[in-house]
Design a protein around this motif. Structure first.
Motif, mmCIF file in Angstrom:
data_model
loop_
_atom_site.group_PDB
_atom_site.id
_atom_site.type_symbol
_atom_site.label_atom_id
_atom_site.label_comp_id
_atom_site.label_asym_id
_atom_site.label_seq_id
_atom_site.Cartn_x
_atom_site.Cartn_y
_atom_site.Cartn_z
ATOM 1 N N PRO A 1 -7.107 -11.278 -3.485
ATOM 2 C CA PRO A 1 -8.407 -10.597 -3.378
ATOM 3 C C PRO A 1 -8.492 -9.564 -2.266
ATOM 4 O O PRO A 1 -9.301 -8.629 -2.352
ATOM 5 N N ASN A 2 -7.684 -9.698 -1.223
ATOM 6 C CA ASN A 2 -7.761 -8.780 -0.083
ATOM 7 C C ASN A 2 -6.597 -7.804 -0.030
ATOM 8 O O ASN A 2 -6.418 -7.105 0.970
ATOM 9 N N ALA A 3 -5.780 -7.755 -1.096
ATOM 10 C CA ALA A 3 -4.561 -6.942 -1.066
ATOM 11 C C ALA A 3 -4.776 -5.587 -1.723
ATOM 12 O O ALA A 3 -5.550 -5.448 -2.676
ATOM 13 N N ILE A 4 -4.063 -4.589 -1.195
ATOM 14 C CA ILE A 4 -4.051 -3.237 -1.760
ATOM 15 C C ILE A 4 -2.590 -2.827 -1.890
ATOM 16 O O ILE A 4 -1.855 -2.804 -0.897
ATOM 17 N N VAL A 5 -2.140 -2.553 -3.099
ATOM 18 C CA VAL A 5 -0.770 -2.134 -3.342
ATOM 19 C C VAL A 5 -0.751 -0.624 -3.551
ATOM 20 O O VAL A 5 -1.443 -0.104 -4.436
ATOM 21 N N LEU A 6 0.028 0.060 -2.735
ATOM 22 C CA LEU A 6 0.132 1.515 -2.826
ATOM 23 C C LEU A 6 1.440 1.904 -3.496
ATOM 24 O O LEU A 6 2.492 1.335 -3.166
ATOM 25 N N ASN A 7 1.368 2.857 -4.401
ATOM 26 C CA ASN A 7 2.570 3.412 -5.024
ATOM 27 C C ASN A 7 2.321 4.904 -5.261
ATOM 28 O O ASN A 7 1.796 5.293 -6.281
ATOM 29 N N ASN A 8 2.664 5.673 -4.253
ATOM 30 C CA ASN A 8 2.383 7.115 -4.223
ATOM 31 C C ASN A 8 0.877 7.350 -4.329
ATOM 32 O O ASN A 8 0.419 8.180 -5.117
ATOM 33 N N SER A 9 0.134 6.598 -3.521
ATOM 34 C CA SER A 9 -1.329 6.669 -3.537
ATOM 35 C C SER A 9 -1.853 6.466 -2.121
ATOM 36 O O SER A 9 -1.093 6.164 -1.197
ATOM 37 N N THR A 10 -3.153 6.618 -1.959
ATOM 38 C CA THR A 10 -3.779 6.469 -0.648
ATOM 39 C C THR A 10 -4.941 5.492 -0.737
ATOM 40 O O THR A 10 -5.476 5.217 -1.823
ATOM 41 N N THR A 11 -5.323 4.961 0.416
ATOM 42 C CA THR A 11 -6.490 4.097 0.517
ATOM 43 C C THR A 11 -7.077 4.267 1.910
ATOM 44 O O THR A 11 -6.363 4.668 2.845
ATOM 45 N N THR A 12 -8.342 3.950 2.052
ATOM 46 C CA THR A 12 -8.988 3.995 3.362
ATOM 47 C C THR A 12 -9.549 2.617 3.673
ATOM 48 O O THR A 12 -10.373 2.081 2.914
ATOM 49 N N VAL A 13 -9.059 2.011 4.754
ATOM 50 C CA VAL A 13 -9.508 0.687 5.189
ATOM 51 C C VAL A 13 -9.730 0.738 6.694
ATOM 52 O O VAL A 13 -8.940 1.330 7.428
ATOM 53 N N ALA A 14 -10.806 0.089 7.135
ATOM 54 C CA ALA A 14 -11.150 0.041 8.558
ATOM 55 C C ALA A 14 -11.164 1.436 9.180
ATOM 56 O O ALA A 14 -10.805 1.617 10.339
ATOM 57 N N GLY A 15 -11.554 2.441 8.402
ATOM 58 C CA GLY A 15 -11.619 3.797 8.891
ATOM 59 C C GLY A 15 -10.307 4.543 8.908
ATOM 60 O O GLY A 15 -10.268 5.738 9.223
ATOM 61 N N LEU A 16 -9.199 3.883 8.564
ATOM 62 C CA LEU A 16 -7.872 4.501 8.542
ATOM 63 C C LEU A 16 -7.508 4.887 7.116
ATOM 64 O O LEU A 16 -7.674 4.087 6.183
ATOM 65 N N THR A 17 -7.022 6.114 6.954
ATOM 66 C CA THR A 17 -6.509 6.532 5.652
ATOM 67 C C THR A 17 -5.003 6.322 5.642
ATOM 68 O O THR A 17 -4.283 6.856 6.491
ATOM 69 N N ILE A 18 -4.544 5.518 4.685
ATOM 70 C CA ILE A 18 -3.142 5.113 4.619
ATOM 71 C C ILE A 18 -2.578 5.553 3.275
ATOM 72 O O ILE A 18 -3.184 5.322 2.225
ATOM 73 N N ALA A 19 -1.410 6.184 3.313
ATOM 74 C CA ALA A 19 -0.685 6.567 2.096
ATOM 75 C C ALA A 19 0.604 5.761 2.031
ATOM 76 O O ALA A 19 1.201 5.438 3.069
ATOM 77 N N GLY A 20 1.046 5.430 0.833
ATOM 78 C CA GLY A 20 2.267 4.643 0.718
ATOM 79 C C GLY A 20 2.931 4.805 -0.629
ATOM 80 O O GLY A 20 2.280 5.184 -1.615
#
Length: 520
Positions: free
Chosen positions: A335-354
């Motif tokens: 429920p708390n996981a985010i899987v990145l595959n040539n994508s981005t997400t923003t969590v806790a104010g940080l934008t993360i790409a992976g």
């Protein structure tokens, strides 16, 4: 005279003929009765054998716990006896454990996470588990034996009733099934060879897994020491937070975002215990995992990722070369996981790409980035970095952190974002990527192995430590400092933390020492 003589002879011969006919009839009747009895006997035997086989297949199995494992034991017909221990996904062990027409198959299922962690938390329970394992196996074998006898007799009785519709023949079939099954198990018990466990035959991937096969006794002994050491070491981690407050070089200001970087867990459950401790003690906001959470990327390993949900913090994951799409899917189900595959997400104010690793090579040993790579592999890794760099540049929100598994993919990201996190090499390293003219510098931080590289970490003379890093970002989401945490492996009783300051915060004397400060 001649005619009268013939009549006399005929009269005299009649009794003999009647006797012969009677004898022939008796012999025919006896042969018919014997044939019928043999036929009935063979039919009873055939029905009993079929009933035994069906009974074994349907009912000759039990579920049991062997230490932290959930296992299934089954008895099946076999011409050679033996015991087979299936260890998915690695393969199987064959043991020349006994003779007779029955085989014992032990299917090791998933590890019970709660019991596994309890063993690591308490050395006394680890000792008790090793002692009770024999009792667990013995109890399981007795249960499966009794269940097999009951199942074979019951199936034989039902089958005989359908075939014969004769109570006597049904009863004989049941007795025969009981005798054959009991006798087979008795032969197995009388010919039991406990020493066979010292000379197993390996099948499947176990043949190519030196961490398990190469020197199994030494590694097993080392793991006992390893678990005992780690129990004490993990407890010491709780003292790190107190130590941090005494370091004058950097104090996180209000509004600081704390990111925990982990990588290369390789199925070590102790890594989860350490992660949970650090998440709680350091008030972590986001956990970032740069891959290789599993060893083989198989379905049975999917249960290992269940501890992600226990953290109750956002968990950003990219796939490593030991992780399959099934692994990524198992992580994504948390429920708390985010899987990145040539994508981005923003969590806790940080934008993360992976982006995930382009390879799936669970049977390959890890090698330092760039060493021993074919041109095709190197091009694929660089191409992965190019893809992520394009995604970062196209992001409507500036990217604060980029994630790749292999550092060989990091080069194209230079100048696109301030920080790149990687893993794969099992060696911690920090360096600045070659600068791109007109672009700000990009720092590359390579994590070691949060799982001590799993079982392979026990192979060498010097064990692989468990490592992770806490990253501190200010309100502008710029990296201000980071803490490298290291827990020693087998034979090492040391927990250390080294703090590194990237940028002096306001109000701190620029001349204050910023030397990494080791703690116990």
């Amino acid at each position: 005279m001649d005619g009268r003589h013939d009549d006399e002879q005929t009269a005299k011969g009649r009794p003999d003929s009647a006797v012969r006919r009677a004898l022939r009839t008796s012999r025919t009747a006896l042969r018919s009765t014997a044939s019928r009895r043999i036929g009935v006997g063979l039919a009873v035997l055939a029905v009993s054998l079929v009933g035994i086989v069906v009974g074994m297949l349907l009912g000759g199995r039990v579920q049991t716990d062997v230490g932290p494992f959930q296992a299934e034991m089954a008895i099946t017909p076999s011409a050679t006896g033996e015991t087979r221990v299936n260890i998915p996904p690695l393969g199987a062990l064959q043991l020349d454990s006994h003779d007779g027409p029955t085989r014992l198959t032990v299917q090791l299922g998933s590890l019970d996470q709660r019991r596994t962690e309890a063993l690591i938390d308490d050395p006394a329970s680890l000792n008790r588990a090793s002692q009770s394992a024999v009792k667990d196996v013995t109890s399981g074998v007795i249960r499966v034996g009794m269940r097999t006898i009951a199942a074979t007799v019951l199936c034989t009785l039902i089958l005989a009733a359908l075939v014969f519709r004769n109570m006597r023949r049904v009863a004989w079939s049941g007795v025969l099934a009981l005798a054959l099954t009991g006798g087979s198990l008795g032969i197995a018990g009388l010919t039991l060879r406990p020493e066979s466990i010292e000379e197993p035959r390996y099948e499947g991937l176990l043949v190519n897994a030196p961490a398990i096969v190469g020197d199994a006794r030494r590694i097993a002994n080392d793991y006992s020491k390893y678990a005992e050491q780690l129990q004490r070491l993990v407890g010491n981690v709780s003292q790190l937070y107190t130590t941090v407050s005494a370091l004058p070089v950097y104090e996180p200001a209000p509004g600081t975002t704390r990111v925990l970087h982990v990588s290369d867990m390789h199925l070590n459950p102790t890594g989860w215990q350490l992660i949970r401790t650090v998440v709680e003690q350091f008030n972590i906001d986001v956990v970032v995992d740069t891959g290789d959470i599993t060893d083989w990327g198989s379905e049975p390993e999917a249960s290992f990722v269940g501890s992600i949900g226990v953290l109750k913090k956002p968990y950003v994951f990219i796939r490593g070369n030991h992780d399959s799409p099934a692994t990524a899917a198992a992580v994504a189900r948390q429920p708390n996981a985010i899987v990145l595959n040539n994508s981005t997400t923003t969590v806790a104010g940080l934008t993360i790409a992976g982006i995930g690793d382009p390879r799936f090579t669970p049977d390959k040993a890890t090698s330092p980035a760039g060493s021993g790579l074919s041109k095709e592999t190197a091009d694929a890794l660089i191409g992965t970095g190019d893809k992520l760099a394009a995604t970062v540049k196209a992001s409507p929100t500036p990217v604060n952190i980029a994630l790749v598994h292999d550092p060989a993919s990091a080069g194209p990201l230079s100048g696109t974002c301030p920080l790149v996190l990687a893993g794969h090499t099992h060696k911690r390293e920090t360096r600045t990527l070659p600068e791109v003219p007109g672009q700000p510098p990009t720092q590359l931080m390579i994590q070691g192995s949060t799982g001590g590289a799993g079982l392979r970490g026990l192979e060498g003379e010097k064990p692989t430590p468990l490592t992770m890093t806490v990253l501190y970002f200010d309100q502008q989401k710029l990296l201000q400092a980071y803490d490298d945490i290291q827990v020693g492996g087998t034979g090492e009783s040391q927990v250390s933390l080294e703090r590194h300051v990237i940028r002096e915060p306001a109000g701190v004397n620029p001349s204050a020492p910023v030397t990494p400060t080791p703690t116990r």
